[in-house]
Design an enzyme around this catalytic site. Structure first.
Site, short mmCIF file in Angstrom:
data_model
loop_
_atom_site.label_atom_id
_atom_site.label_comp_id
_atom_site.label_asym_id
_atom_site.label_seq_id
_atom_site.Cartn_x
_atom_site.Cartn_y
_atom_site.Cartn_z
N LYS A 50 0.81 -1.22 0.00
CA LYS A 50 0.00 0.00 0.00
C LYS A 50 0.85 1.27 0.00
O LYS A 50 0.58 2.21 -0.74
CB LYS A 50 -0.97 -0.03 1.17
CG LYS A 50 -2.02 -1.13 1.05
CD LYS A 50 -2.99 -1.16 2.21
CE LYS A 50 -3.96 -0.01 2.18
NZ LYS A 50 -4.87 -0.07 1.02
N ASN A 78 2.44 1.80 -3.40
CA ASN A 78 1.47 2.38 -4.34
C ASN A 78 1.31 3.88 -4.13
O ASN A 78 1.24 4.65 -5.09
CB ASN A 78 0.11 1.70 -4.16
CG ASN A 78 0.05 0.33 -4.80
OD1 ASN A 78 0.84 0.01 -5.67
ND2 ASN A 78 -0.89 -0.48 -4.34
N GLY A 120 -7.84 2.24 -3.27
CA GLY A 120 -7.80 3.00 -2.02
C GLY A 120 -6.49 3.73 -1.83
O GLY A 120 -6.46 4.86 -1.32
N ASP A 121 -5.38 3.09 -2.25
CA ASP A 121 -4.07 3.74 -2.16
C ASP A 121 -4.00 4.96 -3.07
O ASP A 121 -3.40 5.98 -2.73
CB ASP A 121 -2.96 2.75 -2.55
CG ASP A 121 -3.06 1.45 -1.79
OD1 ASP A 121 -3.50 1.46 -0.63
OD2 ASP A 121 -2.71 0.40 -2.37
N THR A 122 -4.62 4.83 -4.24
CA THR A 122 -4.66 5.95 -5.18
C THR A 122 -5.45 7.11 -4.58
O THR A 122 -5.03 8.27 -4.68
CB THR A 122 -5.29 5.51 -6.51
OG1 THR A 122 -4.50 4.47 -7.07
CG2 THR A 122 -5.38 6.66 -7.49
#
Length: 307
Positions: free
Chosen positions: A38, A41, A251-253
């Site tokens: 995560k 990313n 979600g990381d984005t």
């Protein structure tokens, strides 16, 4: 400087296949090998938004070497502690028949106490003006209360802390006033023993509870239902409608895009809109967004101020 911290990095093997049948050889259409985890990313997202950052983490083996090489090739400075063992490889499969998605996630190597201490020594260098984003699961040998120690360090060393992990010990860090925490709706409700299908009003109340306990901002991701932002003002945002190809990294984005806007003083509603659009673009891609079509998706996002 913005630092990301990945305590259980991975190589993700993404597969696109027409079918997946038991007991036979399933021929795939394509595959992609991705440096992941995560925090990793988030580093890639920040770099694509031209926000300088450094990736920190812990792992081992040829797989960690690959992750480090990919970060370096993208122009991201990185500094990982070698814990021994082999950093994990995960498998994500998109099956066209039935539009199904499968996620096979491994636990990662065991981290010795000496490697943990090396990591703590690196964090001891952070200071005023720095931001640390700690994301994802922890490798074996790193207990969830490690995050409480990081929270204490942030208060003592005066760096800002962003947290995106599912462990309930996140609640113990609130006394150190993290800049942002980003639970999804299932994580947030699980911390309080509530059903995952909580409605918007319930999630807003929980978000306010986290802020009352010390979090400066709370970003609650809700998948296809969008997101809720609890801060100086409260907002809900819808998610653009997309055909999901690979939800890993969405979600990381969202987090990386939002943090980039937050540290650059972007207006909260516009920041939430772009974060939702970027996350949705990743969800319809084999890997994370390149931001070429995010503005188009942002036009679909509806932001509503609650207070």
């Amino acid at each position: 400087m913005i630092y990301t911290l990945t305590l259980n990095p991975a190589i993700d093997l993404f597969i696109d296949t027409p079918r997946m049948d038991e007991g036979v050889v399933n021929r795939t259409n394509s595959y992609d090998v991705q440096a992941n985890g995560k925090g990793v990313n988030v580093s890639f997202i920040l770099q694509r938004l031209h926000v300088p950052n450094q990736a920190l983490g812990i792992g081992g083996g040829f797989t960690l070497d690959y992750i480090s090489q990919q970060l370096t090739a993208a122009g991201i400075t990185n500094d990982f502690v070698d814990s021994g063992g082999t950093t994990r490889i995960n498998v994500f499969a998109h099956v066209q028949d039935g539009h199904r998605e499968y996620k096979l996630v491994n636990p990662g190597p065991v981290v010795a106490s000496s490697a943990r201490q090396q990591l703590v020594d690196k964090l001891a260098r952070l200071g005023h003006g720095d931001v640390l984003i700690i994301s994802g699961s922890f490798a074996q040998g790193i207990e969830p209360d490690f995050i409480t120690s990081v929270g204490r360090m942030s208060a003592q060393q005066h760096f800002r802390l962003v947290i995106d992990t599912s462990y309930p010990t996140v609640l113990d860090t609130l006394q150190y006033h993290p800049l942002l925490i980003k639970p999804n709706n299932a994580e947030l409700t699980s911390w309080f023993g509530l059903p995952a299908d909580a409605d918007t009003d319930q999630l807003v109340r929980l978000g306010h509870h986290l802020r009352d306990r010390g979090a400066q901002n709370v970003l609650i991701s809700r998948g296809g239902a969008g997101a809720i932002l609890i801060g100086e003002h409260d907002y809900t945002g819808s998610a653009p409608r997309v055909n999901v190809l690979n939800s890993a990294g969405a979600g990381d984005t969202m987090l990386g895009t939002f943090v980039a806007g937050l540290v650059n003083g972007k207006d909260a509603p516009d920041n939430l809109r772009m974060a939702l659009a970027a996350g949705s673009d990743t969800a319809r891609s084999a890997w994370i967004t390149d931001f070429q079509h995010v503005d188009e998706l942002a036009e679909q996002v509806q932001i509503k101020q609650l207070s």
